[in-house]
Each structure stands twice: as structure tokens, then as C-alpha cells.
Write a protein that holds these residues in place. Sequence first.
Motif, mmCIF file in Angstrom:
data_model
loop_
_atom_site.group_PDB
_atom_site.id
_atom_site.type_symbol
_atom_site.label_atom_id
_atom_site.label_comp_id
_atom_site.label_asym_id
_atom_site.label_seq_id
_atom_site.Cartn_x
_atom_site.Cartn_y
_atom_site.Cartn_z
ATOM 1 N N UNK A 42 4.800 7.173 -16.615
ATOM 2 C CA UNK A 42 3.527 7.420 -17.284
ATOM 3 C C UNK A 42 2.396 6.884 -16.427
ATOM 4 N N UNK A 43 1.351 7.696 -16.260
ATOM 5 C CA UNK A 43 0.141 7.297 -15.539
ATOM 6 C C UNK A 43 -1.015 7.377 -16.530
ATOM 7 N N UNK A 44 -1.573 6.227 -16.882
ATOM 8 C CA UNK A 44 -2.606 6.153 -17.915
ATOM 9 C C UNK A 44 -3.900 5.620 -17.326
ATOM 10 N N UNK A 45 -4.971 6.341 -17.547
ATOM 11 C CA UNK A 45 -6.279 5.945 -17.043
ATOM 12 C C UNK A 45 -7.097 5.281 -18.149
ATOM 13 N N UNK A 46 -7.756 4.151 -17.819
ATOM 14 C CA UNK A 46 -8.747 3.544 -18.697
ATOM 15 C C UNK A 46 -8.190 3.282 -20.103
ATOM 16 N N UNK A 48 -0.466 -2.105 -12.408
ATOM 17 C CA UNK A 48 -1.844 -1.978 -12.883
ATOM 18 C C UNK A 48 -2.814 -1.980 -11.703
ATOM 19 N N UNK A 49 -3.416 -0.833 -11.436
ATOM 20 C CA UNK A 49 -4.397 -0.707 -10.359
ATOM 21 C C UNK A 49 -5.796 -0.957 -10.916
ATOM 22 N N UNK A 50 -6.543 -1.800 -10.223
ATOM 23 C CA UNK A 50 -7.918 -2.062 -10.661
ATOM 24 C C UNK A 50 -8.813 -2.265 -9.442
ATOM 25 N N UNK A 51 -10.082 -1.959 -9.624
ATOM 26 C CA UNK A 51 -11.113 -2.171 -8.614
ATOM 27 C C UNK A 51 -12.028 -3.271 -9.143
ATOM 28 N N UNK A 105 -16.786 3.491 -9.749
ATOM 29 C CA UNK A 105 -15.407 3.483 -9.286
ATOM 30 C C UNK A 105 -14.425 3.735 -10.427
ATOM 31 N N UNK A 106 -14.875 3.573 -11.681
ATOM 32 C CA UNK A 106 -13.980 3.747 -12.826
ATOM 33 C C UNK A 106 -13.389 5.147 -12.893
ATOM 34 N N UNK A 107 -14.089 6.120 -12.374
ATOM 35 C CA UNK A 107 -13.595 7.500 -12.439
ATOM 36 C C UNK A 107 -12.870 7.956 -11.188
ATOM 37 N N UNK A 108 -12.550 7.038 -10.288
ATOM 38 C CA UNK A 108 -12.050 7.437 -8.973
ATOM 39 C C UNK A 108 -10.566 7.150 -8.731
ATOM 40 N N UNK A 109 -9.874 6.671 -9.736
ATOM 41 C CA UNK A 109 -8.480 6.279 -9.519
ATOM 42 C C UNK A 109 -7.531 7.468 -9.347
#
Length: 277
Positions: free
Chosen positions: A123-127, A207-210, A253-257
Motif C-alpha cells: 500500500x502506498x498512501x499519501x498525506x 515513511x517518506x517525509x520532506x 513539496x507536499x504534492x511531490x512525493x
Amino acid sequence: MDKKIALITIHGMGDTERDYYTGFYDQIQKSLGEQVWSKVIFKSLYYQDILQGQQEEILGRMRDQVDWIKLRRFLLYGFSDAASLEYKKRVKNSPYYLTQKMILKAMDDVFGEAGNRQIPVVIVANSLGGQVISSYIWDAQRIDASVGVWSMQRDDEVHEGSSQDQFRRMKSLHRFYTLGCNIPIFVAGHKNIKAIKPPTPNFKWYNFYDKDDVLGWPLKPLSHSYEQRVEDIEINAGRGFFTKLFKSWNPLSHGQYWQDKKVIQHITENIQKMMNL
């Protein structure tokens, strides 16, 4: 050809198009190659339509009385998504319930496409999607579930404990990716903060974060259980020179993952490894 892995995406907060996943889809398909991709079941989850009609109506009532409409639209959609999906968890047909029902149906569809058998799930979940899936799994893992779709009679013949029921409850989830995750916003006020239990023995949560993304957070500092469960990976989110130049160093950057090269590479390598399990 037999399908070996299910890859499931879910979007984040705000006014989101149904085809939000297309950039990610193209990149991951290319990265995996046709031979591997042919063994993947891809499913995109979409809950914005559960909320959007009411949000649009509310914005329409106020449009002529306020300025900064684009910013207000972003804030109204984004924060009402978060608030609505945490409200009336015990009420049938609430946004919380309907979103979980949508996820459950999607899992049933994947189960059927896999030949009515359990296959490993990524599963890949954004925000906000990270919170949505985490809540779904949390409720599914509770024996005495009193909220969400698990607390009510469902109109189907899937028996508790059956292979399909276990698949619904994410007991085939091997990899969980959260991108720009905002779970801390929902749990920071609680003293006892716990992460979901590992659904499978070799479960991994990345968990990927900027650090410039004010809506995306590291998760390990939340509590001991999160520290044990999650691997935080800091990145400079974005793809391409101009994206990096104008968006990677600030909250945009929140929309760039979704199309970040490091994210795509990490997911690709994990899927390839899982194919050999």
C-alpha cells in the motif's frame, strides 16, 4: 499470467482528481518493467467523492462573501477532509464508515482478481491517506471493534476468519508506504500513542517525509511502538530540475512525493524482492 502482488494507492487531503495516481502509475510501471508489472494487480482507492459534493455546496454558499477563493478552497477541502473522516465513527453512512466500506470493497475486488486467494499487498498512501488506512487496519485488528465498517452487520456472506475476511483485514499487507504522512496531527494530543500491529511477520512500514513539508512528518518519535514499527526516510521531494527548484524547498513539496525518484526506486526494489519470496 498469475498475479503475485497487489499494489494499492490512496490519495491525501484536498480537492483530488480521480486519476491522481497516473504519474506514479507510469513511473512504477516503467521502473518495474513489463514482465514484473504483468504480475501486479494495481488498485487506486478514492474517497474524495464521498466528501466533495457537500464541500462544494458549502463553498458555493460563501463564494460571493469572501476573497482568496483558491486558498480558501484548499483549506476548506483539506481540513474538512481530515475533520469529516474522524467524525461519527460509530454511525453508519458517515464519511468514516463509507470510506472504510470503499476500502473493504476494493480489497474484495483484488481478492477476486487474484483468483480468490491471498497475495502479498503493498500500500502506498499519501498525506491523509496514511491516517485513513492506518485507522482501517487498527479497527480491523480489534477483536471488539466498535467503530467503522467492522462494528456493523455487513450485507455479504463472507465468514469471519475466512481467507477473504483475512484479506479484507489486511493480513496480507507486507509493505506500507506513507508519503507526507500527517498521522501526528491526529494523535499528538493523546498520551498513549500506539501504531498498528504488524499484519504479517515480515511487514515493513516506510515513511517518506520532506522536512520542508509542514503536512508531512516523521513517525518514529511518536511513541515506542512507532519507533519499533516504522522506518522514517527523509527526502527532498520532487522530480526534475524545475520541480526541485521551485517546490522541493517549501510547503509545496507536499504534492511531490508520488513521482519522486527515491520513492519510485524504493518501491520498485521492494516489489522485485517480494516477487522472489
